[in-house]
Design a protein around this motif. Structure first.
Motif, PDB file in Angstrom:
ATOM      1  N   UNK A   1      -9.095   8.187  16.578  1.00 19.83           N
ATOM      2  CA  UNK A   1      -8.718   9.219  15.610  1.00 19.83           C
ATOM      3  C   UNK A   1      -9.966   9.984  15.152  1.00 19.83           C
ATOM      4  N   UNK A   2     -11.070   9.278  14.972  1.00 15.10           N
ATOM      5  CA  UNK A   2     -12.323   9.921  14.547  1.00 15.10           C
ATOM      6  C   UNK A   2     -12.814  10.873  15.631  1.00 15.10           C
ATOM      7  N   UNK A   3     -12.775  10.427  16.882  1.00 17.92           N
ATOM      8  CA  UNK A   3     -13.228  11.290  17.973  1.00 17.92           C
ATOM      9  C   UNK A   3     -12.361  12.544  18.093  1.00 17.92           C
ATOM     10  N   UNK A   4     -11.045  12.396  17.948  1.00 22.28           N
ATOM     11  CA  UNK A   4     -10.165  13.564  17.995  1.00 22.28           C
ATOM     12  C   UNK A   4     -10.464  14.507  16.832  1.00 22.28           C
ATOM     13  N   UNK A   5     -10.769  13.945  15.673  1.00 22.38           N
ATOM     14  CA  UNK A   5     -11.121  14.777  14.520  1.00 22.38           C
ATOM     15  C   UNK A   5     -12.379  15.581  14.759  1.00 22.38           C
ATOM     16  N   UNK A   6     -13.360  14.957  15.391  1.00 26.93           N
ATOM     17  CA  UNK A   6     -14.619  15.658  15.706  1.00 26.93           C
ATOM     18  C   UNK A   6     -14.346  16.800  16.680  1.00 26.93           C
ATOM     19  N   UNK A   7     -13.550  16.537  17.707  1.00 21.01           N
ATOM     20  CA  UNK A   7     -13.217  17.589  18.679  1.00 21.01           C
ATOM     21  C   UNK A   7     -12.496  18.744  18.010  1.00 21.01           C
ATOM     22  N   UNK A   8     -11.552  18.439  17.151  1.00 26.43           N
ATOM     23  CA  UNK A   8     -10.799  19.492  16.463  1.00 26.43           C
ATOM     24  C   UNK A   8     -11.687  20.289  15.517  1.00 26.43           C
ATOM     25  N   UNK A   9     -12.597  19.608  14.826  1.00 27.37           N
ATOM     26  CA  UNK A   9     -13.483  20.296  13.878  1.00 27.37           C
ATOM     27  C   UNK A   9     -14.462  21.226  14.596  1.00 27.37           C
ATOM     28  N   UNK A  10     -14.849  20.880  15.812  1.00 33.00           N
ATOM     29  CA  UNK A  10     -15.828  21.688  16.552  1.00 33.00           C
ATOM     30  C   UNK A  10     -15.256  23.052  16.939  1.00 33.00           C
ATOM     31  N   UNK A  11     -13.951  23.143  17.118  1.00 30.08           N
ATOM     32  CA  UNK A  11     -13.270  24.401  17.447  1.00 30.08           C
ATOM     33  C   UNK A  11     -13.929  25.158  18.603  1.00 30.08           C
ATOM     34  N   UNK A  12     -14.274  24.429  19.658  1.00 27.81           N
ATOM     35  CA  UNK A  12     -14.842  25.062  20.837  1.00 27.81           C
ATOM     36  C   UNK A  12     -16.336  25.272  20.809  1.00 27.81           C
ATOM     37  N   UNK A  13     -16.978  24.977  19.685  1.00 26.66           N
ATOM     38  CA  UNK A  13     -18.430  25.122  19.594  1.00 26.66           C
ATOM     39  C   UNK A  13     -19.105  23.824  20.067  1.00 26.66           C
ATOM     40  N   UNK A  14     -20.350  23.897  20.509  1.00 27.78           N
ATOM     41  CA  UNK A  14     -21.078  22.672  20.869  1.00 27.78           C
ATOM     42  C   UNK A  14     -21.220  21.765  19.644  1.00 27.78           C
ATOM     43  N   UNK A  15     -21.164  20.464  19.871  1.00 29.46           N
ATOM     44  CA  UNK A  15     -21.366  19.505  18.794  1.00 29.46           C
ATOM     45  C   UNK A  15     -22.132  18.307  19.335  1.00 29.46           C
ATOM     46  N   UNK A  16     -22.792  17.605  18.450  1.00 31.12           N
ATOM     47  CA  UNK A  16     -23.628  16.465  18.835  1.00 31.12           C
ATOM     48  C   UNK A  16     -22.844  15.180  18.659  1.00 31.12           C
ATOM     49  N   UNK A  17     -22.907  14.337  19.666  1.00 33.54           N
ATOM     50  CA  UNK A  17     -22.316  13.005  19.606  1.00 33.54           C
ATOM     51  C   UNK A  17     -23.350  12.039  20.155  1.00 33.54           C
ATOM     52  N   UNK A  18     -23.294  10.818  19.730  1.00 34.15           N
ATOM     53  CA  UNK A  18     -24.261   9.869  20.245  1.00 34.15           C
ATOM     54  C   UNK A  18     -23.839   8.437  20.023  1.00 34.15           C
ATOM     55  N   UNK A  19     -24.264   7.589  20.941  1.00 32.12           N
ATOM     56  CA  UNK A  19     -24.050   6.159  20.805  1.00 32.12           C
ATOM     57  C   UNK A  19     -25.309   5.461  21.286  1.00 32.12           C
ATOM     58  N   UNK A  20     -25.849   4.576  20.471  1.00 30.87           N
ATOM     59  CA  UNK A  20     -27.050   3.851  20.875  1.00 30.87           C
ATOM     60  C   UNK A  20     -28.215   4.783  21.138  1.00 30.87           C
ATOM     61  N   UNK A  21     -28.779   4.677  22.337  1.00 25.95           N
ATOM     62  CA  UNK A  21     -29.949   5.480  22.708  1.00 25.95           C
ATOM     63  C   UNK A  21     -29.572   6.803  23.380  1.00 25.95           C
ATOM     64  N   UNK A  22     -28.295   7.069  23.498  1.00 26.07           N
ATOM     65  CA  UNK A  22     -27.846   8.264  24.209  1.00 26.07           C
ATOM     66  C   UNK A  22     -27.386   9.334  23.226  1.00 26.07           C
ATOM     67  N   UNK A  23     -27.878  10.535  23.438  1.00 26.27           N
ATOM     68  CA  UNK A  23     -27.456  11.684  22.649  1.00 26.27           C
ATOM     69  C   UNK A  23     -26.716  12.622  23.579  1.00 26.27           C
TER      70      UNK A  23
END
Length: 115
Positions: A35-57
């Motif tokens: 649900x959090x990931x879907x919220x991030x995608x919806x909030x971005x509205x087609x613009x680039x956004x930053x996501x990351x887990x551990x050492x990966x950006x």
């Protein structure tokens, strides 16, 4: 804060700084997202956004969506989840309204102005 309007602009900015990166297109099944990931995608509205887990950006951008029917084996599970979310949202709205109705808020600026 640096604001770059597109993945091309981001790639150019990274290239100018000799930063190692790779660009790739990936398919993402939105049913597999949290649900959090879907919220991030919806909030971005087609613009680039930053996501990351551990050492990966990752700098991501939704470039296309393809609507597909929900597989039959998942339909009941997803319908139940949607109904549960709706019931939880309605319960939260009802509780919030009840709490707001029983609260009196007095702001310091109003008190000072009335003296």
């Amino acid at each position: 804060m640096l604001r770059l309007p597109s993945n091309d602009a981001i790639a150019n900015w990274l290239r100018d700084r000799n930063a190692a990166f790779k660009r790739e297109l990936v398919d993402v099944d939105s049913l597999a997202l949290t649900k959090v990931q879907r919220g991030i995608l919806n909030a971005a509205r087609g613009r680039p956004f930053i996501a990351g887990t551990g050492d990966t950006l990752s700098i991501d951008q939704v470039v296309a969506t393809i609507l597909q029917p929900v597989p039959a084996v998942r339909q009941e599970e997803l319908a139940t989840a949607v109904l549960h979310d709706m019931a939880a949202r309605q319960a939260m709205m009802k509780l919030t309204a009840k709490l707001k109705a029983g609260v009196r808020i007095e702001y310091a600026t109003n008190r000072a102005a009335s003296r």
